[in-house]
Design a protein around this motif. Structure first.
Motif, PDB file in Angstrom:
ATOM      1  N   ARG A  51       0.866  -1.179   0.000  1.00  0.00           N
ATOM      2  CA  ARG A  51       0.000   0.000   0.000  1.00  0.00           C
ATOM      3  C   ARG A  51       0.902   1.228   0.000  1.00  0.00           C
ATOM      4  NH1 ARG A  51      -4.395   1.727   4.574  1.00  0.00           N
ATOM      5  NH2 ARG A  51      -4.314   3.946   4.089  1.00  0.00           N
ATOM      6  N   ILE A  52       0.451   2.230  -0.738  1.00  0.00           N
ATOM      7  CA  ILE A  52       1.232   3.472  -0.775  1.00  0.00           C
ATOM      8  C   ILE A  52       0.610   4.457   0.205  1.00  0.00           C
ATOM      9  CG2 ILE A  52       1.908   5.440  -2.184  1.00  0.00           C
ATOM     10  CD1 ILE A  52       1.957   3.433  -4.567  1.00  0.00           C
ATOM     11  N   ILE A  53       1.423   4.933   1.103  1.00  0.00           N
ATOM     12  CA  ILE A  53       0.947   5.900   2.096  1.00  0.00           C
ATOM     13  C   ILE A  53       1.720   7.196   1.917  1.00  0.00           C
ATOM     14  CG2 ILE A  53       0.269   4.159   3.783  1.00  0.00           C
ATOM     15  CD1 ILE A  53       2.929   4.938   5.261  1.00  0.00           C
ATOM     16  N   GLU A  54       1.316   8.209   2.665  1.00  0.00           N
ATOM     17  CA  GLU A  54       2.002   9.487   2.568  1.00  0.00           C
ATOM     18  C   GLU A  54       2.455   9.919   3.953  1.00  0.00           C
ATOM     19  OE1 GLU A  54       0.905  13.785   0.781  1.00  0.00           O
ATOM     20  OE2 GLU A  54       0.412  12.067  -0.470  1.00  0.00           O
ATOM     21  N   VAL A  55       3.746  10.151   4.082  1.00  0.00           N
ATOM     22  CA  VAL A  55       4.304  10.640   5.338  1.00  0.00           C
ATOM     23  C   VAL A  55       5.100  11.898   5.026  1.00  0.00           C
ATOM     24  CG1 VAL A  55       5.905  10.169   7.219  1.00  0.00           C
ATOM     25  CG2 VAL A  55       4.421   8.348   6.373  1.00  0.00           C
ATOM     26  N   ALA A  56       4.759  12.976   5.717  1.00  0.00           N
ATOM     27  CA  ALA A  56       5.451  14.255   5.501  1.00  0.00           C
ATOM     28  C   ALA A  56       5.466  14.587   4.017  1.00  0.00           C
ATOM     29  CB  ALA A  56       6.874  14.199   6.059  1.00  0.00           C
ATOM     30  N   SER A  57       4.307  14.424   3.405  1.00  0.00           N
ATOM     31  CA  SER A  57       4.086  14.687   1.981  1.00  0.00           C
ATOM     32  C   SER A  57       5.057  13.912   1.091  1.00  0.00           C
ATOM     33  CB  SER A  57       4.147  16.182   1.675  1.00  0.00           C
ATOM     34  OG  SER A  57       5.425  16.699   1.927  1.00  0.00           O
ATOM     35  N   GLN A  58       5.576  12.813   1.608  1.00  0.00           N
ATOM     36  CA  GLN A  58       6.371  11.894   0.793  1.00  0.00           C
ATOM     37  C   GLN A  58       5.556  10.626   0.595  1.00  0.00           C
ATOM     38  OE1 GLN A  58       9.373  12.048  -0.579  1.00  0.00           O
ATOM     39  NE2 GLN A  58      10.384  13.804   0.369  1.00  0.00           N
ATOM     40  N   LYS A  59       5.531  10.178  -0.642  1.00  0.00           N
ATOM     41  CA  LYS A  59       4.790   8.936  -0.894  1.00  0.00           C
ATOM     42  C   LYS A  59       5.703   7.754  -0.627  1.00  0.00           C
ATOM     43  CE  LYS A  59       0.940  10.436  -3.409  1.00  0.00           C
ATOM     44  NZ  LYS A  59       0.290  10.578  -4.718  1.00  0.00           N
ATOM     45  N   ALA A 169       5.645   3.749   9.997  1.00  0.00           N
ATOM     46  CA  ALA A 169       6.238   4.441   8.856  1.00  0.00           C
ATOM     47  C   ALA A 169       6.779   5.798   9.267  1.00  0.00           C
ATOM     48  CB  ALA A 169       5.194   4.590   7.749  1.00  0.00           C
ATOM     49  N   LYS A 170       6.028   6.495  10.112  1.00  0.00           N
ATOM     50  CA  LYS A 170       6.477   7.822  10.557  1.00  0.00           C
ATOM     51  C   LYS A 170       7.787   7.716  11.311  1.00  0.00           C
ATOM     52  CE  LYS A 170       1.907   9.904  10.807  1.00  0.00           C
ATOM     53  NZ  LYS A 170       0.746   9.967  11.716  1.00  0.00           N
ATOM     54  N   LYS A 171       7.849   6.688  12.147  1.00  0.00           N
ATOM     55  CA  LYS A 171       9.066   6.492  12.940  1.00  0.00           C
ATOM     56  C   LYS A 171      10.252   6.168  12.032  1.00  0.00           C
ATOM     57  CE  LYS A 171      11.437   5.833  16.741  1.00  0.00           C
ATOM     58  NZ  LYS A 171      11.930   7.024  17.439  1.00  0.00           N
ATOM     59  N   ILE A 172      10.009   5.346  11.041  1.00  0.00           N
ATOM     60  CA  ILE A 172      11.087   5.004  10.097  1.00  0.00           C
ATOM     61  C   ILE A 172      11.531   6.249   9.345  1.00  0.00           C
ATOM     62  CG2 ILE A 172      11.665   3.694   8.014  1.00  0.00           C
ATOM     63  CD1 ILE A 172       9.528   1.624   8.984  1.00  0.00           C
TER      64      ILE A 172
END
Lengths: 214, 697
Positions: A51-59, A169-172
Motif C-alpha cells: 500500500r502506498i501511504i504518505e508521510v510528511a508529503s512523501q509517498k 512508517a512515521k518512525k522510520i
C-alpha cells in the motif's frame, strides 16, 4: 490488482510476525483492502501486501511481508526478516500464550533485523474485550521495557490498524530524517526510489534483482 | 529681446529660408503636377463627393484613403478659384479667408480650448500675410528646424507668438504696415514684397497652376470653374464697385496668402523631407496626432465645402465659429471678439469694410468660408501627401526615426538610460507573463507526462509483475535460496567424508536436473493442455499445494485471447498490447510465486519417501511448460495484433508493440527460469537435511 504508476519516493519493507492465529494476515488485509477476512487460510511461508501511504508529503510504498505463524514455517520465515525496516509483532489479547511467546519473536526480530528496525507491538482482537486475557497495562509496560511502540488493534473493526502501520512508517521516516537510518546501508529495509518511473517500454531489464538484499 | 537682435536673427533666417524653400519646392511642384492630373479624374466626382461629404462625414474618419480622396477632390477648387479670381474681386476674400484657414490648421494641432490662442494665431497669420510673407517663411522654417513636437505642442503657439512678435517689431520697418495704416499703404508696402516673394523666392501656385490648368482643363472642369466663378462673382458683386486699389490690395493679399499657404504646405513637405533626411524626427506619436488632427479638421471643411454649392445659405449652414463671427461683425464691429475671423477682418479692412454694409460682408464671410475650405483642403492634401510619403518610406524610416529619437534622447538626457533600464528591465530577466506561460506549459507537460506514464504503466511489464507480487516472491525466494545455500555449505562441512560421499551423487544429479534447461521445445509447441501439465507437475511435487492460482491465471489468459480474437473490432491495438503484457506479467508472477511456495514446502517436508530427483524433474518440467506457455501466449497476442494491423491504415504502427510483447515474453521466461534455478540450493538443502534426518533415525 490495479496497476499503479511508480509515484512513490521510498519503499519500506515491513514484516509481520507472531504466533499462528493472532490475525497477522487479517491485519494486513484490513490495512491494504480495508476489509475483514473472516476465514483466513493458514499462510504458507510468506504472503505479501502493498500500500502506498504518505508521510510528511512523501509517498511511501509499504511492502509488507506477512509471514506464516505456524511453528513449522519458523525456519523458513526467519530468512525473511532480513532487510525489514519495520516489524509488526502481533499477539492475541484473548490468548495469553501468544503474549508469552513475544520474547521469542522479539529475539528473532532483534537478531535478524538491523538495529534501526522499528518494532511495533500490536495487541490484536481488541474488539473481543470480554475475552481479554492480556491487560493493556502489562502489554504497555512490556513495550516500554523493550523500547517498542504499542497499540491495541482490531483487524475486525479496523480500530487502530491504520495507526499501527502509519506510526511505524512515521518512525522510520523520522529515523531517515535524523540520519540514524542509513539508506545506503544494506538491509536498511528502505529503498529510495526516484519519483519518475523507469522508461515504460522496452527498457525493462530481465530478472530484476535490485530488490535483493543479499 | 531687443529689436535689432531680433531683426538680424530674422534676416539671417530669411536668407536661409529662401534657399530652403527653393530646394523644397522642386519636389513639391512635381507633386502638384501629379495631383493636377488626378484632378481631372477626381473633379468629376467633385459635386457628388461634396454631397457625400455632407451626408456622411463619418466616412471620412474611417480611413486615410477616403480622406485622401476628399482632399484631392477639393484641391481643384482651391487651385482654380484663385486662378480665376486673380483678376476679380473675390480674390481679396479668398486672401483674407485663407487666414482662418491657416489658423484653423493650427487649431487642429493645438488643444481644443483655443479662445485667446486663436486670436494670437490669427494675428500672426494675418499680419504676416498682409505685410510680408517673410515671417511666414521664417515660421515655416521655424517649424522645419524645430523638433517635430512643435507642430502639435503648445510650443507651436510659442513659436508663432514669437513670429508674431517679430512681425510686430517689423511692422514699423515696413513703413506702417500696421492695422491702422491705410489700404494704399498696405498695397504699396506689401505688394512688391509679396511679388518678390512669389516670383523670386517662392513660386506661387498661380505661376505654375494657371497656365497648366488652362491647358489641361476639361469641359467639366471649365464648367465647374465657371460655376465657381459665378458664385464668387455673385457673392462679391458689391466688391466690384470698389476702387481699383481695393482689388489690388486684396489680390496682393491673396498672393501673399497663397504664398503663405504653399509655404506652409512646403513647410509640411519640408518637415517630411527633413524627417527622411533624419534632421528632425517627429515622434510617431506626433505623426499620429497630426494625422488625427487632420482628420478631425476635415469635418468643418466639409461643411464649408458644402457651402460652396449654396452660398446663400452659408450663414445658416456655416459652422458655429463662423456664425458667431458673422453675428459679431454684424451687430458690433468694435466689440472684442474671440473669433479669429472677426479679428482678421477687423485688422485687414474692418475699418473700411464697415462702410460696405452688412450684406456684403456676410457674403464675403461666406466666400471666406468657401476659400477656407478649399485652402484647408489643399493643406490637408499636402499633409496627406506628406504622411503618405512618410508611409511610403516604410519601416526604414520608422526605424531611423526610432533610432534617432533614442539617440537624441540619450544624448540630451544622460539619465535616460537609467530610466529606460528601470522602466524596461533587462531582457534576460523574464517578465511575469512569460514566467506564467512557462509555468503553465510545464504544468501541462507534466500532467501529460503523468497521464502517459499511467497509460504506460498499464502496459509496463515490470510494474505489473511487481503489482502481482512477482518481485516480492522472487525476492523472498532469493532470500530462501541464499539461506539454503549457506546451509548446504555448512551441512556439507559438518558431514563426515563417508556421509558426504553418500549424498554427493544425489546432489550432483539434482544439479544436473536443474541444468538441463533446453528441452525439445518443438514437442511442446502444440496446443498442449497447459493446465493439466501444470497440475501434473505440481502433483508430482507432492507438496499438497493446490495449483489453483497458476491455473486460474492460465484460464484467465486463455479467455482474454479468445475475447481479443472475437472483439477485434472493439479493441484498439493499444488495448491488446496492454492485455498481452498484463497476461504475461500475471502468469510470470504466479509462476514465480509457485516456485517460491514449492521451495518453502520442499524445505518443510519431512517425508521419508521424498524423491528429490523426481521433485527436481517436476520443477524442470513446470519451468518448461510455463516458458512454452508464455511463448505461446505472446505468439497468439501478436497474431491478434497482426490481424488488426491488416485493417489499419498504418500497419507499421504495431511493430513497436509486437517487439515489446516478444521482449516481455523473453523477460517472463527469464524470470521463471531464474526462479527455478534459485530452487537448486533449496532442493539440495532439503535433500541433505533429509538424508541426515533419516540416516540418524
Amino acid at each position: 490488482m490495479a496497476a499503479g504508476p511508480y509515484n512513490y519516493s521510498y519503499i519500506f519493507k515491513y514484516i509481520i510476525i507472531g504466533d499462528m492465529g493472532v490475525g497477522k494476515s487479517c491485519l494486513l488485509h484490513q490495512f491494504t483492502e480495508k476489509k475483514f477476512m473472516a476465514d483466513c487460510p493458514h499462510t504458507i511461508g510468506v504472503e505479501f501486501g502493498t500500500r502506498i501511504i504518505e508521510v510528511a508529503s512523501q509517498k511511501i510504498k509499504l511492502q509488507i511481508w506477512d509471514t506464516a505463524g505456524q511453528e513449522r514455517f519458523r525456519a523458513v520465515t526467519r530468512s525473511y526478516y532480513r532487510g525489514a525496516a519495520g516489524a509488526l509483532m502481533v499477539y492475541d489479547i484473548t490468548r495469553r500464550s501468544t503474549y508469552n511467546h513475544l520474547s521469542s519473536w522479539l529475539t528473532d526480530a532483534r537478531n535478524l533485523t538491523n538495529p534501526n528496525t522499528v518494532i511495533f507491538l500490536i495487541g490484536n482482537k481488541c474488539d473481543l474485550d470480554a475475552q481479554r486475557d492480556v491487560t493493556y497495562e502489562e502489554a504497555k509496560q512490556f513495550a516500554e521495557e523493550n523500547g517498542l511502540m504499542f497499540l491495541e488493534c482490531s483487524a475486525k473493526t479496523g480500530e487502530n490498524v491504520e495507526d499501527a502501520f502509519l506510526d511505524t512508517a512515521k518512525k522510520i521516516y523520522q529515523n531517515i530524517q535524523d540520519g540514524s537510518l542509513d539508506l545506503n546501508a544494506a538491509e536498511s529495509g528502505v529503498q529510495h526510489k526516484p519519483a519518475t518511473p523507469r522508461n515504460p517500454i522496452n527498457t525493462d531489464q530481465p530478472p530484476n534483482k535490485e530488490g535483493c538484499a543479499c | 529681446m531687443s529689436e535689432s537682435d531680433d531683426e538680424t536673427a530674422f534676416a539671417s533666417a530669411d536668407e536661409g529660408d529662401d534657399k530652403k524653400s527653393k530646394d523644397t519646392l522642386s519636389p513639391k511642384s512635381k507633386e502638384m503636377k501629379s495631383s493636377e492630373t488626378e484632378q481631372k479624374k477626381e473633379i468629376e466626382k467633385k459635386d457628388t463627393g461634396q454631397k457625400q461629404q455632407k451626408q456622411a462625414p463619418k466616412n471620412k474618419k474611417k480611413g486615410k484613403g477616403s480622406n485622401q480622396t476628399n482632399a484631392k477632390e477639393a484641391r481643384p477648387a482651391t487651385k482654380s478659384s484663385p486662378s480665376q479670381s486673380v483678376a476679380t474681386s473675390p480674390k481679396p476674400d479668398v486672401a483674407s479667408s485663407s487666414n482662418p484657414d491657416i489658423s484653423e490648421a493650427k487649431k487642429e494641432s493645438s488643444p481644443k480650448p483655443v479662445g485667446t490662442k486663436e486670436n494670437k494665431d490669427l494675428k500672426v497669420g494675418e499680419k504676416t500675410v498682409v505685410e510680408s510673407p517673410t515671417p511666414e517663411e521664417s515660421r515655416s522654417r521655424a517649424r522645419n528646424s524645430l523638433p517635430p513636437e512643435s507642430k502639435v505642442d503648445p510650443e507651436t503657439d510659442k513659436s508663432e507668438k514669437t513670429s508674431s512678435n517679430i512681425t510686430a517689431q517689423k511692422e514699423p520697418k515696413d513703413a506702417g504696415a500696421s492695422e491702422k495704416t491705410t489700404a494704399t499703404q498696405v498695397k504699396a508696402e506689401s505688394r512688391p514684397n509679396t511679388e518678390t516673394q512669389s516670383h523670386d523666392v517662392v513660386k506661387t501656385p498661380e505661376k505654375q497652376d494657371i497656365p497648366r490648368g488652362q491647358v489641361d482643363r476639361s469641359q467639366q472642369q471649365e464648367q465647374i470653374l465657371q460655376n465657381l466663378g459665378t458664385t464668387a462673382e455673385k457673392s462679391s458683386r458689391g466688391g466690384w464697385g470698389w476702387s481699383s486699389w481695393g482689388s489690388t490690395i486684396l489680390s496682393a493679399a491673396t498672393n501673399s496668402v497663397q504664398t503663405f499657404t504653399h509655404q506652409v504646405g512646403d513647410g509640411l513637405s519640408t518637415i517630411i523631407d527633413s524627417v527622411e533626411s533624419s534632421l528632425g524626427i517627429p515622434d510617431p506619436e506626433d505623426l499620429a496626432k497630426d494625422k488625427s488632427a487632420t482628420e478631425a479638421g476635415q469635418s468643418p471643411e466639409d461643411t464649408t465645402s458644402a457651402i460652396t454649392s449654396q452660398p446663400e445659405e452659408t450663414v445658416a449652414v456655416e459652422s458655429e465659429n463662423v456664425k458667431t463671427q458673422e453675428t459679431d461683425q454684424t451687430i458690433d464691429k468694435e466689440s472684442e471678439s474671440t473669433q479669429e475671423e472677426e479679428k482678421k477682418d477687423k485688422n485687414n479692412g474692418g475699418g473700411w469694410f464697415s462702410n460696405w454694409g452688412v450684406s456684403d460682408l456676410a457674403k464675403k464671410v461666406t466666400d471666406t468660408g468657401k476659400s477656407l475650405a478649399s485652402k484647408g483642403q489643399t493643406l490637408m492634401s499636402e499633409g496627406f501627401d506628406a504622411v503618405e510619403n512618410l508611409a511610403a518610406g516604410g519601416i526604414d524610416v520608422l526605424e531611423t526615426i526610432g533610432k534617432k529619437t533614442y539617440n537624441t534622447l540619450s544624448e540630451h538626457d544622460p539619465a535616460f538610460r537609467k530610466t529606460r533600464d528601470f522602466l524596461s528591465p533587462k531582457s534576460n530577466k523574464p517578465n511575469l507573463s512569460s514566467v506564467l506561460r512557462e509555468a503553465k506549459d510545464r504544468a501541462e507537460q507534466e500532467a501529460e507526462k503523468v497521464k502517459e506514464n499511467e497509460e504506460a504503466m498499464k502496459a509496463h511489464f515490470g510494474t505489473l509483475f511487481d503489482d502481482n507480487q512477482g518481485l516480492a516472491h522472487l525476492e523472498a525466494l532469493e532470500m530462501l535460496s541464499n539461506q539454503s545455500e549457506k546451509k548446504v555449505h555448512s551441512l556439507l562441512n559438518s558431514l563426515s567424508s563417508k556421509d558426504l560421499a553418500e549424498i554427493k551423487p544425489l546432489l550432483i544429479s539434482i544439479k544436473e536436473t536443474f541444468s538441463v534447461q533446453e528441452e525439445d521445445e518443438s514437442a511442446a509447441d502444440t496446443d498442449q493442455d497447459v493446465s493439466g501439465l501444470v497440475s501434473q507437475c505440481l502433483a508430482q511435487l507432492k507438496l499438497g499445494t493446490a495449483s489453483d492460482k497458476l491455473n486460474t491465471v492460465l484460464e484467465m489468459v486463455r479467455q482474454w485471447i479468445a475475447d481479443t480474437q472475437e472483439n477485434q473490432e472493439k479493441d484498439s491495438i493499444k488495448d491488446v498490447h496492454q492485455k498481452s503484457i498484463q497476461a504475461l506479467a500475471e502468469l510470470t508472477a504466479k509462476g514465480v510465486e509457485q516456485f517460491h511456495k514449492a521451495g518453502e514446502l520442499i524445505l518443510l517436508e519431512k517425508n521419508k519417501e521424498n524423491d528429490f530427483i523426481e521433485k527436481s524433474q517436476s520443477l524442470a518440467r513446470l519451468t518448461s511448460v510455463l516458458c512454452h506457455e508464455i511463448g505461446n501466449l505472446a505468439t497468439r497476442f501478436v497474431a491478434c495484433l497482426n490481424k488488426m494491423a491488416e485493417k489499419q491504415e498504418n500497419p507499421d504502427e504495431i511493430t513497436q508493440f509486437v517487439t515489446n510483447i516478444y521482449l516481455e515474453a523473453t523477460n517472463s521466461s527469464t524470470y521463471i527460469q531464474d526462479a527455478f534455478v534459485l530452487l537448486l540450493p533449496v532442493v539440495q538443502h532439503a535433500a541433505i537435511e533429509h538424508s541426515v534426518l533419516f540416516r540418524e533415525s
